[in-house]
Write a protein that holds these residues in place. Structure first.
Motif, PDB file in Angstrom:
ATOM      1  N   SER A   1       0.957  -1.355  -0.142  1.00  0.00           N
ATOM      2  CA  SER A   1      -0.076   0.020  -0.037  1.00  0.00           C
ATOM      3  C   SER A   1       0.752   1.108   0.108  1.00  0.00           C
ATOM      4  O   SER A   1       1.967   1.143   0.677  1.00  0.00           O
ATOM      5  CB  SER A   1      -1.079   0.033   1.254  1.00  0.00           C
ATOM      6  OG  SER A   1      -1.780   1.015   1.373  1.00  0.00           O
TER       7      SER A   1
ATOM      8  N   ARG B   1      -9.118   6.079   3.273  1.00  0.00           N
ATOM      9  CA  ARG B   1      -9.454   5.238   2.261  1.00  0.00           C
ATOM     10  C   ARG B   1      -8.413   4.003   2.012  1.00  0.00           C
ATOM     11  O   ARG B   1      -8.794   2.790   1.562  1.00  0.00           O
ATOM     12  CB  ARG B   1      -9.699   5.767   0.949  1.00  0.00           C
ATOM     13  CG  ARG B   1     -10.700   7.310   1.386  1.00  0.00           C
ATOM     14  CD  ARG B   1     -11.163   7.898   0.092  1.00  0.00           C
ATOM     15  NE  ARG B   1     -11.600   7.097  -0.951  1.00  0.00           N
ATOM     16  CZ  ARG B   1     -12.325   7.788  -1.915  1.00  0.00           C
ATOM     17  NH1 ARG B   1     -12.443   8.952  -2.084  1.00  0.00           N
ATOM     18  NH2 ARG B   1     -12.732   6.925  -2.922  1.00  0.00           N
ATOM     19  N   GLY B   2      -7.201   4.401   2.163  1.00  0.00           N
ATOM     20  CA  GLY B   2      -6.159   3.621   1.777  1.00  0.00           C
ATOM     21  C   GLY B   2      -6.119   2.351   2.777  1.00  0.00           C
ATOM     22  O   GLY B   2      -5.695   1.348   2.527  1.00  0.00           O
TER      23      GLY B   2
ATOM     24  N   ASP C   1      -8.841   0.097   2.241  1.00  0.00           N
ATOM     25  CA  ASP C   1      -8.259  -0.741   1.101  1.00  0.00           C
ATOM     26  C   ASP C   1      -7.331  -1.755   1.448  1.00  0.00           C
ATOM     27  O   ASP C   1      -7.479  -2.876   1.045  1.00  0.00           O
ATOM     28  CB  ASP C   1      -7.850   0.158  -0.043  1.00  0.00           C
ATOM     29  CG  ASP C   1      -7.379  -0.576  -1.498  1.00  0.00           C
ATOM     30  OD1 ASP C   1      -8.239  -0.920  -1.815  1.00  0.00           O
ATOM     31  OD2 ASP C   1      -6.179  -0.892  -1.438  1.00  0.00           O
TER      32      ASP C   1
ATOM     33  N   ASP D   1      -9.036  -4.592   3.628  1.00  0.00           N
ATOM     34  CA  ASP D   1      -9.803  -5.351   2.783  1.00  0.00           C
ATOM     35  C   ASP D   1      -8.910  -6.322   1.971  1.00  0.00           C
ATOM     36  O   ASP D   1      -9.227  -7.656   1.806  1.00  0.00           O
ATOM     37  CB  ASP D   1     -10.604  -4.819   1.652  1.00  0.00           C
ATOM     38  CG  ASP D   1     -11.759  -5.443   0.633  1.00  0.00           C
ATOM     39  OD1 ASP D   1     -12.443  -6.221   1.364  1.00  0.00           O
ATOM     40  OD2 ASP D   1     -11.581  -5.297  -0.242  1.00  0.00           O
ATOM     41  N   ARG D   2      -7.863  -6.125   1.455  1.00  0.00           N
ATOM     42  CA  ARG D   2      -6.909  -6.861   0.658  1.00  0.00           C
ATOM     43  C   ARG D   2      -6.318  -7.969   1.486  1.00  0.00           C
ATOM     44  O   ARG D   2      -6.132  -8.976   1.199  1.00  0.00           O
ATOM     45  CB  ARG D   2      -5.865  -5.946  -0.168  1.00  0.00           C
ATOM     46  CG  ARG D   2      -6.395  -5.023  -1.065  1.00  0.00           C
ATOM     47  CD  ARG D   2      -5.520  -4.195  -1.447  1.00  0.00           C
ATOM     48  NE  ARG D   2      -4.407  -4.896  -2.357  1.00  0.00           N
ATOM     49  CZ  ARG D   2      -3.247  -4.691  -2.543  1.00  0.00           C
ATOM     50  NH1 ARG D   2      -2.774  -3.333  -2.183  1.00  0.00           N
ATOM     51  NH2 ARG D   2      -2.398  -5.257  -3.374  1.00  0.00           N
TER      52      ARG D   2
ATOM     53  N   ALA E   1      -7.689  -4.875  -4.693  1.00  0.00           N
ATOM     54  CA  ALA E   1      -9.113  -4.305  -3.965  1.00  0.00           C
ATOM     55  C   ALA E   1     -10.281  -4.710  -4.605  1.00  0.00           C
ATOM     56  O   ALA E   1     -10.485  -4.969  -5.771  1.00  0.00           O
ATOM     57  CB  ALA E   1      -8.976  -2.974  -3.748  1.00  0.00           C
TER      58      ALA E   1
ATOM     59  N   ALA F   1     -15.417  -1.107   1.219  1.00  0.00           N
ATOM     60  CA  ALA F   1     -14.701   0.085   1.321  1.00  0.00           C
ATOM     61  C   ALA F   1     -15.047   0.924   0.251  1.00  0.00           C
ATOM     62  O   ALA F   1     -15.510   2.081   0.390  1.00  0.00           O
ATOM     63  CB  ALA F   1     -13.247  -0.024   1.352  1.00  0.00           C
ATOM     64  N   SER F   2     -15.326   0.471  -1.277  1.00  0.00           N
ATOM     65  CA  SER F   2     -15.778   1.193  -2.228  1.00  0.00           C
ATOM     66  C   SER F   2     -17.133   1.727  -1.892  1.00  0.00           C
ATOM     67  O   SER F   2     -17.573   2.886  -2.046  1.00  0.00           O
ATOM     68  CB  SER F   2     -15.696   0.358  -3.366  1.00  0.00           C
ATOM     69  OG  SER F   2     -14.580  -0.137  -3.650  1.00  0.00           O
TER      70      SER F   2
END
Length: 394
Positions: A331, A361-362, A365, A368-369, A382, A388-389
């Motif tokens: 990231s 937001r990062g 993301d 989630d990953r 992602a 998250a989106s």
């Protein structure tokens, strides 16, 4: 005729024996002793109670410890004339499963004892261990604890009902996570290391600090001067124990920890994140750390880079850093420095203070990953239609 559960009560006042017998009912046969030296021969002991004086809890705690040394499989409960935080914590740290107050827990004493007994018989969760995400840096940085806290909050937010998440903060500045996320702590990481072989669900529920979100936090004290020397065996034993009681653990640490201990933590981790920035200095420091970990034969196949304060046209690029350090980039975290400072000073997360900031937001993301990728191979991309989106849609 059903056999009664044999219970030992170590107390100076017989009023406890009468109270416990009445509260627990006819299924328990209580044996009052004034000291462990006069323990009766009653066959198999199923329960034990020890009087802990709120004015002098150390004496009762010592008896709890001695009783457990002789009967390690027997659930031991503390009883006292009144409740005090010092008495409760002292008793639990000595190994007591719970603390009951004379004539105040009458209605639910039997239920509470039964609950702890069921918890004891159920035992640990076996091989169902927590996911362990370690955040590592070769140099002190306020970003390690800040990222660790946000990653832990994101994990807690998406955790299924009943799953608990723990942040362990061993990074510098010492105790930073307590300030960044406004957590009051009385039971520290050093306390937990001292109690490592007595750490169970009761101690966690009683002593561990919690963020308002429900996230558990275990940190060094803000008042710690310097960085304490940590025993590798105790650190690993504590991690192994805590992984039986949590669904996910975030372990934030920097190079103040001895490399052999750090290597052992990384080896146990589901994924490890090497936190860096775009500077030559910090990159070299992290390169040296990776070389030292290599000397320890530490496998780094589940380790990736997280680049904080990232600017696409400033300093080393993500590709440069990946090549220099020999690790994939998990990231790049940018965002507004002013928002980050404001969040730190306010004791709030960026998720609540500036949810649309690129850093927040990062991290979502990245979380989630990490969760979707597991232990093997590269991180999955992602999920474009994921939670998250949707959170930031529109």
């Amino acid at each position: 005729m059903a056999m009664k559960t044999q219970a030992i009560l170590v107390a100076t006042d017989p009023v406890y024996a009468h109270w416990l017998s009445e509260a627990l009912g006819g299924g328990v046969e209580m044996h009052l002793v004034r000291s462990l030296a006069s323990m009766p021969e009653v066959g198999r002991i199923g329960l034990a109670f020890v009087e802990v004086d709120p004015e002098n809890p150390g004496t009762g705690a010592q008896q709890v410890d001695q009783l457990l040394a002789r009967h390690p499989d027997v659930p031991v409960f503390a009883v006292g004339a009144e409740s005090s935080s010092e008495a409760v914590l002292t008793a639990v740290r000595a190994g007591a499963r719970d603390y009951f107050v004379l004539n105040k827990d009458n209605d639910n004493l039997a239920g509470l004892v039964g609950k702890v007994l069921r918890r004891s018989s159920t035992g640990a969760r076996g091989n169902d261990q927590a996911r362990l995400y370690s955040l590592v840096s070769a140099a002190p940085s306020d970003g390690v604890a800040f990222l660790g806290g946000h990653l832990a909050l994101a994990l807690a937010d998406r955790a299924p009902p009943g799953e608990r998440v723990l942040l362990i903060d061993l990074a510098s500045p010492v105790g930073a996570s307590l300030v960044y996320f406004n957590v009051n702590q009385t039971y520290t990481l050093l306390d937990a290391l001292h109690d490592v072989y007595r750490c169970d669900q009761t101690l966690i529920d009683t002593a561990f600090s919690r963020h308002e979100s429900g996230l558990y936090v275990l940190s060094l004290s803000e008042e710690t001067l310097g960085f304490p020397s940590l025993d590798q065996q105790s650190v690993i034993a504590l991690l192994e124990t805590l992984r039986l009681h949590f669904g996910a653990i975030v372990f934030a640490v920097d190079a103040h920890m001895a490399v052999p201990t750090l290597s052992a933590v990384i080896s146990q981790s589901t994924r490890s994140l090497l936190v860096t920035d775009q500077s030559i200095l910090r990159s070299r420091q992290n390169k040296t750390l990776l070389q030292d970990l290599g000397v320890e034969a530490c496998a780094l196949d589940r380790t990736g880079l997280v680049i904080e304060h990232y600017r696409s046209r400033l300093g080393l690029t993500a590709d440069n850093l990946a090549e220099l350090l020999g690790l994939p980039v998990y990231s790049t975290l940018g965002g507004q420095p002013a928002s980050r400072i404001q969040a730190m000073n306010a004791g709030e997360s960026l998720f609540s203070l500036a949810p649309r900031d690129a850093y927040a937001r990062g991290v979502l993301d990245l979380t989630d990953r990490l969760e979707r990728s597991g232990e093997a191979g590269d991180l999955l991309p992602a999920a474009g239609s994921g939670w998250a989106s949707r959170l930031f849609a529109g």
